[in-house]
Design a protein around this motif. Sequence first.
Motif, PDB file in Angstrom:
ATOM      1  N   ASP A   1     113.812 -42.161 -29.793  1.00  0.00           N
ATOM      2  CA  ASP A   1     115.016 -41.356 -29.980  1.00  0.00           C
ATOM      3  C   ASP A   1     115.851 -41.839 -31.157  1.00  0.00           C
ATOM      4  O   ASP A   1     116.584 -41.061 -31.754  1.00  0.00           O
ATOM      5  N   LEU A   2     115.777 -43.122 -31.440  1.00  0.00           N
ATOM      6  CA  LEU A   2     116.618 -43.719 -32.482  1.00  0.00           C
ATOM      7  C   LEU A   2     115.801 -44.741 -33.254  1.00  0.00           C
ATOM      8  O   LEU A   2     115.192 -45.641 -32.658  1.00  0.00           O
ATOM      9  N   LEU A   3     115.785 -44.616 -34.570  1.00  0.00           N
ATOM     10  CA  LEU A   3     114.975 -45.506 -35.403  1.00  0.00           C
ATOM     11  C   LEU A   3     115.847 -46.081 -36.518  1.00  0.00           C
ATOM     12  O   LEU A   3     116.518 -45.347 -37.226  1.00  0.00           O
ATOM     13  N   SER A   4     115.822 -47.410 -36.664  1.00  0.00           N
ATOM     14  CA  SER A   4     116.567 -48.069 -37.753  1.00  0.00           C
ATOM     15  C   SER A   4     115.614 -48.416 -38.888  1.00  0.00           C
ATOM     16  O   SER A   4     114.555 -48.993 -38.640  1.00  0.00           O
ATOM     17  N   ILE A   5     116.020 -48.100 -40.106  1.00  0.00           N
ATOM     18  CA  ILE A   5     115.194 -48.411 -41.266  1.00  0.00           C
ATOM     19  C   ILE A   5     116.065 -48.962 -42.403  1.00  0.00           C
ATOM     20  O   ILE A   5     117.277 -48.812 -42.394  1.00  0.00           O
ATOM     21  N   SER A   6     115.393 -49.573 -43.366  1.00  0.00           N
ATOM     22  CA  SER A   6     116.101 -50.256 -44.453  1.00  0.00           C
ATOM     23  C   SER A   6     115.399 -49.986 -45.777  1.00  0.00           C
ATOM     24  O   SER A   6     114.166 -49.923 -45.840  1.00  0.00           O
ATOM     25  N   ALA A   7     116.194 -49.859 -46.856  1.00  0.00           N
ATOM     26  CA  ALA A   7     115.615 -49.588 -48.186  1.00  0.00           C
ATOM     27  C   ALA A   7     115.107 -50.848 -48.880  1.00  0.00           C
ATOM     28  O   ALA A   7     114.079 -50.823 -49.549  1.00  0.00           O
ATOM     29  N   HIS A   8     115.837 -51.959 -48.714  1.00  0.00           N
ATOM     30  CA  HIS A   8     115.519 -53.121 -49.556  1.00  0.00           C
ATOM     31  C   HIS A   8     114.269 -53.866 -49.116  1.00  0.00           C
ATOM     32  O   HIS A   8     113.846 -54.810 -49.767  1.00  0.00           O
ATOM     33  N   LYS A   9     113.662 -53.406 -47.997  1.00  0.00           N
ATOM     34  CA  LYS A   9     112.389 -54.004 -47.579  1.00  0.00           C
ATOM     35  C   LYS A   9     111.205 -53.263 -48.189  1.00  0.00           C
ATOM     36  O   LYS A   9     110.063 -53.671 -48.011  1.00  0.00           O
ATOM     37  N   ILE A  10     111.466 -52.127 -48.841  1.00  0.00           N
ATOM     38  CA  ILE A  10     110.371 -51.332 -49.424  1.00  0.00           C
ATOM     39  C   ILE A  10     110.636 -51.053 -50.903  1.00  0.00           C
ATOM     40  O   ILE A  10     110.423 -49.947 -51.387  1.00  0.00           O
ATOM     41  N   HIS A  11     111.130 -52.062 -51.606  1.00  0.00           N
ATOM     42  CA  HIS A  11     111.353 -51.944 -53.049  1.00  0.00           C
ATOM     43  C   HIS A  11     112.448 -50.942 -53.389  1.00  0.00           C
ATOM     44  O   HIS A  11     112.452 -50.373 -54.484  1.00  0.00           O
ATOM     45  N   GLY A  12     113.353 -50.722 -52.444  1.00  0.00           N
ATOM     46  CA  GLY A  12     114.562 -49.939 -52.685  1.00  0.00           C
ATOM     47  C   GLY A  12     115.744 -50.882 -52.806  1.00  0.00           C
ATOM     48  O   GLY A  12     115.592 -52.108 -52.740  1.00  0.00           O
ATOM     49  N   PRO A  13     116.938 -50.314 -52.978  1.00  0.00           N
ATOM     50  CA  PRO A  13     118.121 -51.157 -53.192  1.00  0.00           C
ATOM     51  C   PRO A  13     118.652 -51.806 -51.914  1.00  0.00           C
ATOM     52  O   PRO A  13     118.529 -51.243 -50.825  1.00  0.00           O
ATOM     53  N   LYS A  14     119.263 -52.964 -52.052  1.00  0.00           N
ATOM     54  CA  LYS A  14     120.022 -53.564 -50.954  1.00  0.00           C
ATOM     55  C   LYS A  14     121.267 -52.708 -50.707  1.00  0.00           C
ATOM     56  O   LYS A  14     121.752 -52.036 -51.619  1.00  0.00           O
ATOM     57  N   GLY A  15     121.777 -52.771 -49.479  1.00  0.00           N
ATOM     58  CA  GLY A  15     123.018 -52.059 -49.184  1.00  0.00           C
ATOM     59  C   GLY A  15     122.816 -50.639 -48.683  1.00  0.00           C
ATOM     60  O   GLY A  15     123.784 -49.884 -48.580  1.00  0.00           O
ATOM     61  N   VAL A  16     121.573 -50.275 -48.364  1.00  0.00           N
ATOM     62  CA  VAL A  16     121.300 -48.929 -47.841  1.00  0.00           C
ATOM     63  C   VAL A  16     120.292 -48.997 -46.705  1.00  0.00           C
ATOM     64  O   VAL A  16     119.220 -49.585 -46.845  1.00  0.00           O
ATOM     65  N   GLY A  17     120.628 -48.396 -45.614  1.00  0.00           N
ATOM     66  CA  GLY A  17     119.713 -48.238 -44.492  1.00  0.00           C
ATOM     67  C   GLY A  17     119.999 -46.910 -43.853  1.00  0.00           C
ATOM     68  O   GLY A  17     120.808 -46.126 -44.370  1.00  0.00           O
ATOM     69  N   ALA A  18     119.340 -46.645 -42.740  1.00  0.00           N
ATOM     70  CA  ALA A  18     119.633 -45.393 -42.046  1.00  0.00           C
ATOM     71  C   ALA A  18     119.331 -45.546 -40.568  1.00  0.00           C
ATOM     72  O   ALA A  18     118.451 -46.311 -40.170  1.00  0.00           O
ATOM     73  N   LEU A  19     120.079 -44.797 -39.785  1.00  0.00           N
ATOM     74  CA  LEU A  19     119.732 -44.588 -38.386  1.00  0.00           C
ATOM     75  C   LEU A  19     119.277 -43.140 -38.261  1.00  0.00           C
ATOM     76  O   LEU A  19     120.014 -42.222 -38.616  1.00  0.00           O
ATOM     77  N   ILE A  20     118.039 -42.991 -37.780  1.00  0.00           N
ATOM     78  CA  ILE A  20     117.486 -41.653 -37.564  1.00  0.00           C
ATOM     79  C   ILE A  20     117.605 -41.378 -36.071  1.00  0.00           C
ATOM     80  O   ILE A  20     117.138 -42.178 -35.260  1.00  0.00           O
TER      81      ILE A  20
END
Lengths: 388, 388
Positions: free
Chosen positions: B195-214
């Motif tokens: 129902d709820l998934l947490s993800i992060s950008a800076h672990k996949i060659h994206g910028p630090k300071g950005v994530g998302a809750l889906i």
Amino acid sequence: MDAYLDNGNTTPVDKRVVEAMEPYFTEKYGHPLFIYSKGKEAHTAVEESKDYIAETVGAKGYSVMFTSGATEANDLALRGVAKAKHTEGNHIITSNIENPSVLRICEELESEGFDVDYLEVDEDGFVDLDQLQKLVSEKTILVSIGHVSGEIGTIQPISKIGKIIRDENPAVLFHSNAAASYGRVPIDVREAGVDLLSISAHKIHGPKGVGALISKEGIDIEPVNYGYLSLSELRPGTENVPGTVGFQKAAELAFENFENKTEHIIGLRDRMMNGIENSIPDVVLHGPKGKNRSPTNVNYSFKNIEGESILMHLDARGISVATGSACATRKLEPSHVLTAIGVDPVVAHGAIRFTLSRMNTEEEIDYTLEVLPEVVEKLREMSPMKNR
Amino acid sequence: MDAYLDNGNTTPVDKRVVEAMEPYFTEKYGHPLFIYSKGKEAHTAVEESKDYIAETVGAKGYSVMFTSGATEANDLALRGVAKAKHTEGNHIITSNIENPSVLRICEELESEGFDVDYLEVDEDGFVDLDQLQKLVSEKTILVSIGHVSGEIGTIQPISKIGKIIRDENPAVLFHSNAAASYGRVPIDVREAGVDLLSISAHKIHGPKGVGALISKEGIDIEPVNYGYLSLSELRPGTENVPGTVGFQKAAELAFENFENKTEHIIGLRDRMMNGIENSIPDVVLHGPKGKNRSPTNVNYSFKNIEGESILMHLDARGISVATGSACATRKLEPSHVLTAIGVDPVVAHGAIRFTLSRMNTEEEIDYTLEVLPEVVEKLREMSPMKNR
């Protein structure tokens, strides 16, 4: 040509800020918590940013906590202090012209049982100092007054406010949201007696997604977010290292030749205000004139027309501005700030806020002064209110 | 040469991600809440990022809330759901090998009166499904199990977990922290019943300071932060527009030719594991072997020496790695994950985690396999534990 005159909402990132961040994206990308070289390099960058930013507001020795923006800094300051000090009292004082971010947090605090008083302001937006003096009591734990009104440019007498608070009850903490002023209107937190200051990078040609709460050492603040702590004692999560480096660079550029920059911006502001007053009839200035008005703020109501229509017509000509309540453009309520200073709701609906920055030029102002009278005249011709 | 093998903590930003962000710093810098062209442009970018990212986890129609990182997403998921559902029950289930971010939030929830059970895991780190089945009750409101262990690479049987939860009590919400797996180990949230998934950008060659809750549409979540809402219904503050654009680009690059990339990373992982096992005596693998191990994770203890010494010696040779408890390198406690899978504390102190990414090369692995045996041998020579 284009003219971006909504710098109070957000600003273009200065190319030199992007250049400063770049190495921290692709080369110096370490996690600042880690003890190997790449980690230490990132750690050093974050600490240097903290020290630099603290010094820009006379806060050497204060703690700088990086956040995702001024909103989170406000939340940490207000709810963090309220949680930490709730056994000492439940009374909080703010004003009725604060940024919506602060007002929403105060609403939440009220729902949690805190007693929040909203200071009234005069017709220029200055908070009522007598009312403040009367309201500070033994039960007061926190006062939050923004340094500058983002909407009407009023520069509050922050040192006087600090002194009144200390004289009435030295245990009260003083928070100021400086998102609308940091890097544009100087502040010295020690001299002003400010214990907690919220600032933002994206309002001064830095990146979005970075802000900070600057707090006097030894202040007791409870976290408002939980998770693993990296470098911060209060704010969990991996630091946005390129963001903090970009924030520092933006601050450096803001404070470099500060007086020349201020003179430039005041020149643009006054050119804009004189131009509007001389070429457009039936306009009403919001906020003070002179040295207590932010150099960056111009806010007028154009009678008998809607701010939103002006905004759309200016946009079609490449000019970006905000309507009265800058933060509420998707909601058609009259601005709470204009209401608070006693502007008639009909007049408030015709308000347009122009916010300037060091990157604006005379050409942009002159272009706007060429387009704006045409737009206003055209809209007034079409207006159903024109014969009122 | 250098070898960066700590991608589980953070990654270099891909140059193409920086390029994708750049226009949103200097040209398309509008505030996404505002209705003029520059605002709409930013608004569109944020919405496109949301849609793209949702589709990468089979979450079309789910809500994507951008945050400052996975930590904030975890906080919003766990405390947000706990606050929203506290009238339905006070029981939460997680595991004892979760990321410290989730565990700290659970500690806070316990201090607020929630009853948190920590599932045990077997020697490879798989959660005890029988225990889960027994623990889900009428009082349970939330289960939070990470998709992949960032520390030992265990891929949890997330669909089985989802099914057990639904069979026992369909009202329970299932949250999964996918910071250690998003973009590297596929997940389909509908199929898995997440129902709820947490993800992060800076672990996949994206910028630090950005994530998302889906989050699944219609789920009741209370905010954990307050302030003025821009585009999000739950998370206040100005969106980090370049950050969301960078997150989308990083996701695009992660999912483009996904199978080839996975094959490449598995090739590196197995080369590394074979190399270590064939060239260094007295090593202990942590976590499973084979298809239930994350392609990116290699974690070994080197007996009779300290992980921290290995880390420092590898760093001196240009190789970045993490010690046992990846998130706790400034604290000398043995890793809670290694303790949970039954590793002797003395052995746990000799653990080194190597985390790979699509940007690693065979040359980096071979260089590490050349340096590591020398380092281990030298440290063992000097070790006071060598004759034990």
